[in-house]
Design an enzyme around this catalytic site. Structure first.
Site, PDB file in Angstrom:
ATOM      1  N   LYS A 154       0.799  -1.237   0.000  1.00 38.27           N
ATOM      2  CA  LYS A 154       0.000   0.000   0.000  1.00 38.27           C
ATOM      3  C   LYS A 154       0.833   1.289   0.000  1.00 38.27           C
ATOM      4  O   LYS A 154       0.454   2.263  -0.638  1.00 38.27           O
ATOM      5  CB  LYS A 154      -0.950   0.013   1.200  1.00 38.27           C
ATOM      6  N   ASP A 175     -10.513   3.040   2.473  1.00 38.91           N
ATOM      7  CA  ASP A 175     -10.849   2.582   3.829  1.00 38.91           C
ATOM      8  C   ASP A 175     -11.592   3.675   4.596  1.00 38.91           C
ATOM      9  O   ASP A 175     -12.414   3.384   5.470  1.00 38.91           O
ATOM     10  CB  ASP A 175      -9.588   2.197   4.609  1.00 38.91           C
TER      11      ASP A 175
END
Ligand code: ATR
Length: 279
Positions: free
Chosen positions: A70, A105
């Site tokens: 990420k 998220d």
């Protein structure tokens, strides 16, 4: 290489085998009648840059990115404000020929709370447990929605301090052993640690100390009903679970890749729940 006729996206991870993302995106492709694909691509760290910088050549219009890539995905793309704030990207797409990235998220967490507990953001104070990557997304979402004070408790206090430095004066780092003292004023409690996850130690916390109208959110979704959520529900508190967040965080990527905004339906939830129960 993926089919070039239909659009396809993928999940890039190492390892990436146990993701539920294909189930979610295949459900939306099918129910929306879109010809497209969603593959799993297991790419080791040393191959990640080559893969992402040639994503289109590999046959993909975009991708989800998971551990351990990420941060690297953020560095290799043009991130939006959300990905920059969290310091990690989980969704890649092309815009005007450029590889863009975001972190979904944040909206996964917030949209799930909106769906499960409308009005949750009337809370002025929140208590967030954990200071890892997931916590950064949660804290960003809370501040964006106007929560005035976020108490951030972490086993390693320095990590909570570093996260608070990143987000400013609304975030107050606290020691892990101060959690019990803070529970009576926590209108919103969020567990972002791995405690309570299958195979991990339980989260040792007395939900009886929370105020009577507190909202409890847990990011853990294996098991679906964590001991924390079970205790909160037994007290009649409103809750939001980790599976809801997982489903809601997938919406934006699908929209960016396939051009239609999908819905998190009870049918989709049941499908993924059944898969989790089988695992
Ligand atoms: P993620 O990206 O999912 O947030 P992470 O960055 O590995 O994962 O963070 C895991 C979080 O769970 C951290 O806050 C970690 O605390 P530390 O920063 O002290 O490591 C927390 N955590 C994991 N195991 C824990 C335990 N046994 N007790 C308390 N906190 C724990």
């Amino acid at each position: 290489m993926a089919e070039t006729k239909a659009r396809a996206a993928c999940l890039i991870g190492w390892p990436a085998a146990h993701s539920r993302s294909p189930l979610i995106h295949h459900y939306w492709l099918k129910t929306l009648g879109i010809e497209g694909g969603y593959n799993i691509e297991a790419v080791p760290p040393e191959g990640f840059a080559e893969f992402v910088l040639h994503l289109k050549a590999h046959g993909f219009v975009g991708a989800n990115v998971t551990r351990p890539h990420k941060e690297h995905a953020l560095a290799l793309s043009k991130p939006d404000a959300r990905a920059r704030a969290v310091g990690a990207a989980n969704t890649l797409w092309y815009e005007d020929g450029e590889l863009r990235s975001t972190n979904t998220d944040i909206e996964g967490f917030v949209d799930n709370l909106d769906a499960c507990v409308p009005g949750w953001d009337e809370a002025t104070e929140a208590l967030v447990l954990g200071a890892g990557g997931a916590s950064r997304a949660v804290v960003f979402g809370l501040i964006e929605r106007g929560i005035k004070r976020v108490h951030l408790a972490n086993r390693t206090l320095e990590r909570a301090g570093a996260l608070a430095d990143r987000f400013g004066a609304n975030v107050l780092p606290v020691a892990w052993d101060a959690v019990a003292d803070l529970l009576p004023r926590a209108k919103l409690l969020v567990n972002t640690t791995s405690l309570g996850m299958h195979g991990q130690p339980p989260l040792d916390l007395d939900t009886g100390l929370l105020p009577s109208h507190a909202v409890v959110a847990d990011l853990v979704y294996v098991p679906l009903q964590t001991p924390l959520l079970a205790a909160a529900r037994a007290r009649g508190l409103k809750t939001a679970d980790g599976l809801g967040m997982l489903l809601h965080q997938a919406v934006r990527g699908f929209e960016l890749w396939f051009g239609e905004r999908p819905t998190v339906t009870p049918e989709l939830r049941a499908l993924v729940e059944a898969d989790l129960t089988r695992a």
